[in-house]
Write an enzyme that holds these catalytic residues in place. Structure first.
Site, PDB file in Angstrom:
ATOM      1  N   LYS A 179     -62.039 101.277   8.159  1.00 55.24           N
ATOM      2  CA  LYS A 179     -61.969 100.237   9.181  1.00 55.24           C
ATOM      3  C   LYS A 179     -62.072 100.858  10.579  1.00 55.24           C
ATOM      4  O   LYS A 179     -62.893 100.465  11.371  1.00 55.24           O
ATOM      5  CB  LYS A 179     -60.664  99.445   9.064  1.00 55.24           C
ATOM      6  CG  LYS A 179     -60.315  98.976   7.653  1.00 55.24           C
ATOM      7  CD  LYS A 179     -61.061  97.720   7.265  1.00 55.24           C
ATOM      8  CE  LYS A 179     -61.006  97.386   5.787  1.00 55.24           C
ATOM      9  NZ  LYS A 179     -59.717  97.373   5.122  1.00 55.24           N
ATOM     10  N   ASP A 222     -48.745  99.796   6.450  1.00 54.42           N
ATOM     11  CA  ASP A 222     -50.170  99.819   6.118  1.00 54.42           C
ATOM     12  C   ASP A 222     -50.901  99.551   7.430  1.00 54.42           C
ATOM     13  O   ASP A 222     -50.895  98.433   7.931  1.00 54.42           O
ATOM     14  CB  ASP A 222     -50.475  98.738   5.078  1.00 54.42           C
ATOM     15  CG  ASP A 222     -51.979  98.609   4.793  1.00 54.42           C
ATOM     16  OD1 ASP A 222     -52.790  99.340   5.404  1.00 54.42           O
ATOM     17  OD2 ASP A 222     -52.348  97.763   3.942  1.00 54.42           O
ATOM     18  N   TRP A 261     -53.303  91.614   1.764  1.00 49.72           N
ATOM     19  CA  TRP A 261     -53.016  93.030   1.507  1.00 49.72           C
ATOM     20  C   TRP A 261     -51.527  93.252   1.326  1.00 49.72           C
ATOM     21  O   TRP A 261     -51.103  94.045   0.479  1.00 49.72           O
ATOM     22  CB  TRP A 261     -53.573  93.910   2.629  1.00 49.72           C
ATOM     23  CG  TRP A 261     -55.056  93.802   2.765  1.00 49.72           C
ATOM     24  CD1 TRP A 261     -55.748  93.333   3.837  1.00 49.72           C
ATOM     25  CD2 TRP A 261     -56.049  94.151   1.786  1.00 49.72           C
ATOM     26  NE1 TRP A 261     -57.096  93.373   3.593  1.00 49.72           N
ATOM     27  CE2 TRP A 261     -57.312  93.866   2.351  1.00 49.72           C
ATOM     28  CE3 TRP A 261     -55.987  94.677   0.495  1.00 49.72           C
ATOM     29  CZ2 TRP A 261     -58.504  94.093   1.655  1.00 49.72           C
ATOM     30  CZ3 TRP A 261     -57.181  94.904  -0.196  1.00 49.72           C
ATOM     31  CH2 TRP A 261     -58.410  94.609   0.384  1.00 49.72           C
TER      32      TRP A 261
HETATM   33  C1  LIG Z   1     -59.104  97.033   3.715  1.00 48.21           C
HETATM   34  C2  LIG Z   1     -57.629  97.050   3.644  1.00 48.21           C
HETATM   35  C3  LIG Z   1     -56.937  97.549   2.523  1.00 48.21           C
HETATM   36  C4  LIG Z   1     -57.657  98.036   1.281  1.00 48.21           C
HETATM   37  O1  LIG Z   1     -58.320  99.193   1.533  1.00 48.21           O
HETATM   38  P1  LIG Z   1     -59.131  99.973   0.398  1.00 48.21           P
HETATM   39  O2  LIG Z   1     -59.395 101.277   1.092  1.00 48.21           O
HETATM   40  O3  LIG Z   1     -60.362  99.192   0.127  1.00 48.21           O
HETATM   41  O4  LIG Z   1     -58.264 100.118  -0.784  1.00 48.21           O
HETATM   42  C5  LIG Z   1     -55.572  97.570   2.565  1.00 48.21           C
HETATM   43  N1  LIG Z   1     -54.894  97.119   3.643  1.00 48.21           N
HETATM   44  C6  LIG Z   1     -55.521  96.632   4.730  1.00 48.21           C
HETATM   45  C7  LIG Z   1     -54.718  96.170   5.885  1.00 48.21           C
HETATM   46  C8  LIG Z   1     -56.911  96.588   4.763  1.00 48.21           C
HETATM   47  O5  LIG Z   1     -57.532  96.101   5.847  1.00 48.21           O
END
Ligand SMILES: *Cc1c(COP(=O)(O)O)cnc(C)c1O
Length: 355
Positions: free
Chosen positions: A190, A166, A99
């Site tokens: 998540k 993030d 990511w």
């Molecule tokens: C799942 C995830 C993403 C991507 O998320 P989307 O909502 O599918 O775009 C980005 N960063 C992290 C740390 C993730 O776990």
């Protein structure tokens, strides 16, 4: 049979969050209409957004001067919105996984990107340490929890520049010093809600500085100014996030979530370290409390599929590791119970006895 949900995302939510959201989908606030069929501008929906914003601010103790907005597009859209809005000339990125790398790729479209450190050569099995952050960058971007590899940065780094985080897979799992960040973003699926909404926290006085025109929908100011109502927001995911934020508050807030996360992780990592069949995949000091990755020890490699089947028969769901790591990944977000991790550990113990 009772199912134990270890999915990495979309992932487990507290049962009452799902039930309360389901009820509102049938009849929203006794209106005789479904949450799915009301206007986002209906007078009953504004309080949902207001309360969700207020709870995010309260639970994370967000200081004055920040806005909380709810967007579509997933965390992946933030990979480009962040540099669009915050990168003036140069930004720093810590490369800790898939990511982080994707975020960095988008930033390169907008200016110079400095990779301060990377653990790519070691298969992202640790969080790089001892690197220096240049002081002439607009921000340092970090991925606080690496969902795929199972490493986590569990402190708010001390660096001489502003942070952007993030936090898709560990938001609301610990207290955060928001004052160190210009922006925090998290896809909800998540640890917050169902898929469809992304929560973004932005420092207001850092907006509007970028030396480029920004398309209306990609400009954070649009959504801050309109209170996440510039266009139709994802109504149901926002509602289920509200239910989850209420649940977190009722259950003691992010401090209590952190305590539980540590308890769960201790139980699972404890068994991984004890059990002769398994080993963890990342450096011990960087182990994620959210995504616990492990593989069969080399001499037991052929037992991977049999253990997967054994655990599945006992109700474990979603423990298959990400294809880039292999083995197993037990995701233990806020909703994961001690009962759930104990069931997994019992399966690991019983399987070991059979060998
Ligand atoms: C799942 C995830 C993403 C991507 O998320 P989307 O909502 O599918 O775009 C980005 N960063 C992290 C740390 C993730 O776990």
């Amino acid at each position: 049979m009772k199912k134990y949900n270890f999915n990495a995302g979309p992932s487990m939510l507290p049962r009452e969050v799902i039930e309360n959201t389901a009820k509102q989908c049938l009849d929203f606030n006794g209106s005789g209409l479904s949450l799915m069929e009301i206007s986002h501008r209906a007078k009953d929906f504004q309080p949902v957004v207001d309360e969700a914003v207020a709870l995010v601010k309260e639970l994370l103790q967000i200081p004055e001067g920040y806005s909380v907005i709810f967007l579509g597009g997933g965390a992946s859209l933030e990979f480009c919105m962040v540099p669009y809005n915050f990168l003036l000339t140069k930004a720093a990125y810590l490369n800790t996984g898939t990511w982080a790398k994707k975020a960095m790729k988008e930033a390169k479209l907008f200016g110079e990107v400095v990779e301060v450190a990377s653990s790519a050569d070691a298969g992202y099995t640790f969080i790089p340490k001892g690197w220096e952050c240049p002081t002439d960058v607009d921000y340092l971007h970090i991925t606080t929890n690496n969902t795929i590899y199972g490493t986590e940065i569990r402190t708010d780094l001390d660096v001489p520049v502003r942070l952007i985080g993030d936090m898709s897979s560990d938001i609301m799992s610990r207290p955060v010093d928001v004052s160190k960040y210009d922006c925090i973003y998290a896809g909800a699926q998540k640890n917050l809600s169902m898929a469809g909404v992304t929560i973004v926290i932005v420092k207001d006085d850092k907006l509007g500085k970028a030396p480029r025109p920004i398309p209306t929908m990609l400009d954070y100011r649009t959504h801050v100014d309109k209170g996440s109502m510039f266009n139709t927001p994802p109504v149901v995911p926002i509602y289920s996030m509200l239910e989850n934020l209420r649940w977190i508050k009722r259950n003691g807030g992010v401090e209590a979530m952190e305590k539980l996360a540590k308890q769960r992780a201790e139980i699972v990592y404890g068994e991984i370290d004890r059990n002769k069949l398994f080993r963890g995949t990342v450096a011990e000091e960087d182990r994620s409390l959210m995504n616990i990755c492990f593989v069969m020890n080399d001499e037991y490699k052929e037992l991977e599929k049999p253990f997967f089947d054994f655990a599945t028969e006992r109700g474990m769901v979603g423990i298959k590791g990400h294809r880039s790591v292999g083995g197993f990944r037990a995701s233990c977000y806020n909703a994961q119970t001690i009962e759930g991790v104990n069931a997994l550990v019992q399966a690991m113990k019983d399987f070991e006895k059979q060998q």
